[in-house]
Design a protein around this motif. Structure first.
Motif, PDB file in Angstrom:
ATOM      1  N   GLN A  58      39.764  15.843  60.066  1.00  0.00           N
ATOM      2  CA  GLN A  58      40.802  14.811  60.148  1.00  0.00           C
ATOM      3  C   GLN A  58      40.151  13.445  60.339  1.00  0.00           C
ATOM      4  N   GLU A 106      45.470  13.273  58.286  1.00  0.00           N
ATOM      5  CA  GLU A 106      44.943  14.393  57.517  1.00  0.00           C
ATOM      6  C   GLU A 106      44.188  13.830  56.314  1.00  0.00           C
ATOM      7  N   GLU A 134      46.392  12.699  53.166  1.00  0.00           N
ATOM      8  CA  GLU A 134      47.484  11.734  53.306  1.00  0.00           C
ATOM      9  C   GLU A 134      47.287  10.471  52.456  1.00  0.00           C
TER      10      GLU A 134
END
Length: 171
Positions: free
Chosen positions: A92, A117, A120
């Protein structure tokens, strides 16, 4: 006819000047945000030089016990342990601000941390491109630009209707 075009061009010019003026007014009306300190992702910034100071940085989580992030500045890579980090998983992205200790650990305010994430950003750009394409196709389909009037006007028959009805009669 020429005077109508002149009025439209003048009105367009006034609108552009007003828009630029509103941008300047909006920028001048708000104070600059306070400096959050050096960013450890900037080139030639070493965490050792900022012990005891407030800093901000972001990177990819490479370990969770303790939380360690990898910071890339374009020329080198640093690993920084993070104390008081929010719940994260390896891979992440995280953006944090806090105080550096003398041993090089970043003590962060977990309520201000941003966790992302890896997918994204790609998702955000893909949806934006699809939305822009949809709007462009709808505009091109239903409107035309008249150079004589310097204006958009609706098409008498949208392009999709014109081409779909021709295909239906051929088959």
């Amino acid at each position: 006819m020429a005077t109508a075009v002149g009025y439209r061009m003048g009105a367009l010019g006034v609108c552009v000047v007003l828009l630029v003026g509103l941008f300047v007014l909006a920028g001048a009306g708000y104070p600059a945000p306070p400096d959050s300190g050096p960013n450890l992702a900037d080139p030639d910034v070493s965490p050792k030089n900022f012990a005891g100071e407030h800093v901000e940085t972001g990177g990819e989580v490479i370990a969770t016990d303790p939380v360690t992030i990898e910071i890339e500045d374009g020329t080198s890579t640093q690993r920084l342990p993070v104390k008081n980090a929010p719940d994260v998983r390896v891979g992440q992205g995280i953006i944090v601000d806090g105080t550096l200790t003398t041993d090089g650990t970043l003590v962060v305010n977990r309520d201000r941390a941003v966790v992302r994430e890896p997918w994204e950003t790609t998702y955000m750009y893909a949806i934006s491109v699809l939305g822009a394409l949809f709007v462009a196709v709808r505009i091109f389909d239903g409107w035309r630009f008249d150079l004589n009037e310097i204006a958009f006007s609706p098409r008498d028959t949208p392009l999709h209707t014109r081409y779909l009805s021709e295909e239906d009669t051929d088959g």
